[in-house]
Enzyme design. Structure first.
Site, short mmCIF file in Angstrom:
data_model
loop_
_atom_site.label_atom_id
_atom_site.label_comp_id
_atom_site.label_asym_id
_atom_site.label_seq_id
_atom_site.Cartn_x
_atom_site.Cartn_y
_atom_site.Cartn_z
N ASN A 121 50.42 36.56 49.36
CA ASN A 121 51.74 36.65 48.74
C ASN A 121 52.82 36.51 49.80
O ASN A 121 52.53 36.53 50.99
CB ASN A 121 51.91 38.01 48.05
CG ASN A 121 51.24 38.06 46.68
OD1 ASN A 121 50.91 37.04 46.10
ND2 ASN A 121 51.03 39.27 46.18
N TYR A 143 38.26 36.81 40.59
CA TYR A 143 38.75 35.43 40.59
C TYR A 143 37.77 34.44 39.97
O TYR A 143 38.19 33.53 39.25
CB TYR A 143 39.17 35.02 42.01
CG TYR A 143 40.47 35.70 42.41
CD1 TYR A 143 40.52 37.07 42.63
CD2 TYR A 143 41.65 35.00 42.55
CE1 TYR A 143 41.69 37.71 42.97
CE2 TYR A 143 42.84 35.63 42.89
CZ TYR A 143 42.85 36.99 43.10
OH TYR A 143 44.02 37.62 43.43
N HIS A 174 50.40 34.80 37.98
CA HIS A 174 50.66 33.61 38.79
C HIS A 174 50.56 32.33 37.97
O HIS A 174 50.11 31.28 38.46
CB HIS A 174 49.69 33.52 39.98
CG HIS A 174 49.83 34.63 40.97
ND1 HIS A 174 50.61 34.55 42.09
CD2 HIS A 174 49.30 35.89 40.98
CE1 HIS A 174 50.53 35.69 42.76
NE2 HIS A 174 49.75 36.52 42.10
N HIS A 184 40.14 31.86 45.41
CA HIS A 184 39.32 33.07 45.36
C HIS A 184 39.30 33.72 46.74
O HIS A 184 38.84 33.09 47.70
CB HIS A 184 37.90 32.68 44.95
CG HIS A 184 37.02 33.85 44.61
ND1 HIS A 184 37.21 35.10 45.14
CD2 HIS A 184 35.94 33.94 43.81
CE1 HIS A 184 36.29 35.92 44.67
NE2 HIS A 184 35.51 35.24 43.86
FE1 HDE Z 1 45.56 38.09 42.36
N1 HDE Z 1 44.79 37.18 40.70
N2 HDE Z 1 44.72 39.83 41.79
N3 HDE Z 1 46.44 39.03 43.92
N4 HDE Z 1 46.43 36.37 42.91
C1 HDE Z 1 44.97 35.89 40.35
O1 HDE Z 1 43.26 34.47 39.63
C2 HDE Z 1 43.76 39.96 40.85
C3 HDE Z 1 46.33 40.36 44.25
C4 HDE Z 1 47.14 36.15 44.06
O2 HDE Z 1 47.80 29.89 42.95
C5 HDE Z 1 44.13 35.49 39.18
O3 HDE Z 1 42.93 32.27 39.41
C6 HDE Z 1 43.25 41.31 40.85
C7 HDE Z 1 46.88 40.61 45.56
C8 HDE Z 1 47.63 34.78 44.08
O4 HDE Z 1 46.02 29.94 41.66
C9 HDE Z 1 43.30 36.75 38.88
C10 HDE Z 1 43.95 41.98 41.82
C11 HDE Z 1 47.32 39.40 46.00
C12 HDE Z 1 47.17 34.21 42.89
C13 HDE Z 1 43.84 37.71 39.92
C14 HDE Z 1 44.88 41.03 42.42
C15 HDE Z 1 47.05 38.44 44.97
C16 HDE Z 1 46.42 35.23 42.19
C17 HDE Z 1 44.87 34.87 38.04
C18 HDE Z 1 43.85 43.43 42.24
C19 HDE Z 1 48.02 39.09 47.33
C20 HDE Z 1 47.41 32.81 42.40
C21 HDE Z 1 44.45 33.41 38.01
C22 HDE Z 1 42.53 43.94 42.39
C23 HDE Z 1 47.14 39.27 48.47
C24 HDE Z 1 46.45 31.82 42.97
C25 HDE Z 1 43.49 33.28 39.07
C26 HDE Z 1 46.79 30.43 42.48
C27 HDE Z 1 45.77 35.02 40.97
C28 HDE Z 1 43.36 38.97 39.99
C29 HDE Z 1 45.81 41.41 43.42
C30 HDE Z 1 47.41 37.06 45.13
C31 HDE Z 1 43.33 37.24 37.47
C32 HDE Z 1 42.18 41.83 39.92
C33 HDE Z 1 46.91 41.95 46.29
C34 HDE Z 1 48.47 34.13 45.15
O5 HDE Z 1 41.96 36.53 39.09
#
Ligand code: HDE
Length: 719
Positions: A157, A371, A84, A348
């Site tokens: 999402n 997060y 993202h 988060h």
């Molecule tokens: Fe994320 N995801 N994600 N994700 N995600 C990040 O956090 C992660 C997942 C989502 O505009 C990171 O600050 C893991 C699902 C959005 O700043 C990180 C897993 C969904 C955004 C991270 C998931 C999301 C992130 C990268 C599986 C939809 C952007 C930078 C266990 C419900 C937020 C950050 C923004 C961002 C990890 C799966 C949505 C690395 C480990 C499912 C919208 O922490």
């Protein structure tokens, strides 16, 4: 007694000192206004020249002004988000329209009319910060609610399901999806071997693959896409009663996509297409708006849905559990500074407030760790909650101290609890009603590293999604699979994907395979591979209309119309149509071969907004070609203008041609003679004053259909 008097004196002295210092600082900051200074406040005498030994001599190390400027510059970049990374954000508010007091004790969901400030960030997932907006990808939809009880983040999402079921597979998924490690290609694209290799070996990805190959993954605008919390969460009321909940954002302007060919062209013509669209609309007062919808599932009903509600590769069809509208999100202010706000905002899914709680979805559980952890390296330490965009609007107190970039000046002797030295009752631990109470849930032993058998159904909802698509949408999904797999180099990977697809729909699998020159899909071969699960659950309905985007009825507000003109253009009808478009909330721009003016047929000067080259057809939703013999002739001789119209035709956009303007479509055989067959979305009008208003309405009605998928000979257009 004497002790407390002394304490009080010490405190009042400290306050006096602090106030004096504050006053002093304020008077300094009012200092030399509009003068460039160093970070220490020293006025800079010359911002063009470094300090040198002689005008042509070496630069002196002593030059603290130059050193400070360059040092700060050297450290301007922070690590981009690991996923993202590319995004755009906006401020706004959430207004409650239906009280949820029965279901949750969350303060911001109690009283109808309560407005909670929000910051929202939309993003793509795979690409780097500088990648293009219109790539095929999931879009992030993250909302930070600054509630009176603390910050609540709904980090979702634009697709309601996810690729993998367990957090353990997330790093593998992202490694496969990101550019390949040996050469860092391709940028922001899933169309490469490693992604499809992984996907083909992980049948649980199939449902999400269907969504990502659909037009959902190439939205027309952030303002025109849905948002989903994805996981099942909990709402807990004041009595401690819990309901499971799925969150939905429904856009006021409806959900709309681009055409794949168009999306790829926009990626080159305007990589900032979505970001610009969001910024400009807010700037012009066209505030994007969504409804917040909740699917509420009583604890005892959740187990009888027919599939596992904890499995993030499953959605709950709206036709089974209706979406209850409870509020609206309005984005009405652009950020002041991209870096400070959009880049530094830290979301988060674990930022919850009392009354909102988690489920045991194993993907969500993994996110709860990730997060904060990622912000530590991205934002440089544990104090990122002090950055203005991340700060709550309610006070916060605790005994966490120090660390990189600490902004708070914590006062006093005591930084631990329990203590007897802090006077007053501040920072009391609330063991009672006010605090966040985790839902009391009985957890079943044993401790075990295994997937639940209830997660074994990998295909039935993929088929359900497919069955819910319109014929045009199905064609788009087939074409997307064909495109992506044509970029895959290893035939065995392609074969595995189509073999898996045979378990979604045999026609889909066959059509994809045909264009790839590989063997017919083999459902049995797929079933024999590791990771394949036989389980198929039956939903009580065949299809869900809510999953299709091929629906109309959202009007044309904020749509953009290109008006193609050259010298000699007749503007009588144009003016009437422009007025009608404006009244319907759309806008029109005059596009010509050059900037400046064109002369109209009545000798007036018509100002040009864009050239055919700098704003090609892919930047617009519809095209209008006014009449005027000389204008029409000049346009037909201009390759860019002909291409403009043909490309809009190919992308199934509405085209309105008036009088001689029809000549621009002659290569398509349109308008060659009177009474030819009507072509969907091509409105042909005469330069007849009494019919102008009617023509405008016909044009608007055709535009409101968004795209005309049933248009003939689209494939034959060489645009
Ligand atoms: Fe994320 N995801 N994600 N994700 N995600 C990040 O956090 C992660 C997942 C989502 O505009 C990171 O600050 C893991 C699902 C959005 O700043 C990180 C897993 C969904 C955004 C991270 C998931 C999301 C992130 C990268 C599986 C939809 C952007 C930078 C266990 C419900 C937020 C950050 C923004 C961002 C990890 C799966 C949505 C690395 C480990 C499912 C919208 O922490």
């Amino acid at each position: 007694m004497a002790q407390s008097k002394q304490d009080a004196q010490r405190k009042s002295k400290a306050t006096e000192v602090a106030l004096a210092k504050q006053k002093q600082l304020e008077s300094f900051s009012q200092g030399p206004e509009n003068l460039l200074t160093t970070n220490q406040g020293v006025v800079i005498p010359d911002n063009h020249n470094s300090l040198k030994a002689g005008v042509r001599g070496p630069t002196l190390l002593e030059d603290f002004i130059l050193r400070e400027k360059i040092t700060h510059f050297d450290h301007e970049r922070i690590p981009e988000r690991v996923v993202h990374a590319r995004g755009a954000g906006a401020h706004g508010y959430f207004e409650l329209t239906k009280s949820m007091g029965e279901y949750t004790r969350a303060d911001f969901l109690q009283e109808v009319g309560t407005r909670t400030p929000v910051f929202t960030r939309f993003s793509t997932v795979v690409g780097s910060r500088g990648s293009s907006d219109t790539v095929r990808d999931v879009r992030g939809f993250a909302v930070k609610f600054y509630t009176r009880e603390g910050n609540y983040d709904l980090v979702g999402n634009n697709i309601p399901v996810f690729f993998v079921q367990d957090a353990m597979k997330f790093p593998d998924l992202v490694h496969a999806l990101k550019p390949e490690p040996q050469h860092e290609m391709p940028q922001a694209a899933s169309a490469h071997d490693t992604f499809w290799d992984f996907a083909s070996l992980m049948p649980e990805t199939t449902h999400m693959l269907m969504w990502v190959m659909s037009d959902r993954a190439i939205p027309r605008s952030f303002r025109m896409m849905e948002g989903f919390g994805v996981h099942t969460f909990r709402l807990v009321n004041a009595k401690g009663v819990s309901h499971f909940v799925k969150f939905h954002w429904k856009p006021k302007l409806g959900k709309h996509g681009l055409v794949w060919d168009e999306a790829q062209k926009i990626a080159g013509k305007d990589p900032d297409f979505h970001r610009r669209d969001l910024w400009e609309c807010i700037d012009q007062g066209n505030f994007p708006e969504w409804e917040l919808g909740l699917q509420l599932i009583p604890e005892d009903k959740a187990e009888s849905l027919g599939f596992d509600f904890l499995d993030p590769t499953k959605l709950i069809p709206e036709e089974m559990v209706p979406v209850l509208t409870v509020g609206r999100l309005v984005l009405n202010r652009n950020p002041d500074n991209f870096f400070s706000e959009t880049e530094q905002v830290a979301f988060h899914p674990g930022h919850v407030v009392p009354g909102i709680d988690f489920s045991n979805d194993p993907l969500l559980q993994g996110r709860l760790f990730s997060y904060t952890d990622t912000q530590l390296s991205r934002l440089g330490g544990p104090n990122f909650h002090e950055i203005p965009i991340n700060r709550g609007v309610c006070p916060f107190h605790n005994f966490q101290r120090d660390g990189m970039h600490r902004m708070l000046v914590n006062k006093g002797q005591v930084s631990y609890e329990p203590n007897s030295l802090a006077s007053g009752a501040e920072f009391r631990v609330d063991g009672g009603q006010q605090g966040f109470q985790s839902f009391t849930e009985a957890i079943e032993p044993p401790k075990i590293r295994r997937r639940s058998p209830s997660f074994d159904d990998h295909f039935s909802q993929a088929s359900f999604f497919w069955n819910s698509q319109s014929p045009a949408e199905k064609e788009h999904i087939i074409a997307a699979f064909q495109f992506e797999l044509s970029k895959v180099q290893v035939p065995a990977v392609r074969q595995r994907v189509v073999d898996n697809l045979a378990h979604v729909d045999s026609k889909l699998a066959r059509k994809v395979a045909e264009s790839l020159g590989i063997a017919a899909p083999d459902a049995k071969a797929a079933a024999g591979r590791a990771g394949f699960r036989e389980k198929r659950s039956k939903l009580p309905i065949e299809a869900s209309p809510a999953l299709s985007m091929d629906v109309n009825g959202h009007g044309i507000a904020t749509r953009k119309v290109a008006v193609l003109v050259a010298n000699g253009v007749e503007i009588g009808a144009l003016r009437v149509i422009q007025q009608a478009l404006q009244e319907a909330g759309a806008s029109s721009r005059i596009v010509a071969a050059h900037l400046g003016f064109v002369a109209t047929s009545s000798g007036q000067q018509l100002a040009v907004d864009h050239t055919l080259e700098n704003m090609p057809s892919v930047m617009f939703d519809a095209v209008l070609v006014p009449g005027g013999a000389a204008s029409a002739q000049a346009l037909t001789r201009n390759g860019d203008a002909v291409h403009f119209a043909l490309e809009a035709y190919k992308h199934c956009k509405t085209i309105c041609v008036i009088g001689e303007g029809v000549q621009l479509l002659r290569t398509l055989g349109i308008g060659a003679g009177e009474g030819g067959p009507a072509v969907p979305g091509v409105v042909i009008g005469k330069n007849d004053p009494p019919l102008r208003a009617q023509l405008a309405q016909e044009f608007i009605a055709a535009m409101a259909r968004h795209r005309h998928w049933t248009r003939p000979n689209v494939e034959a257009v060489p645009a």
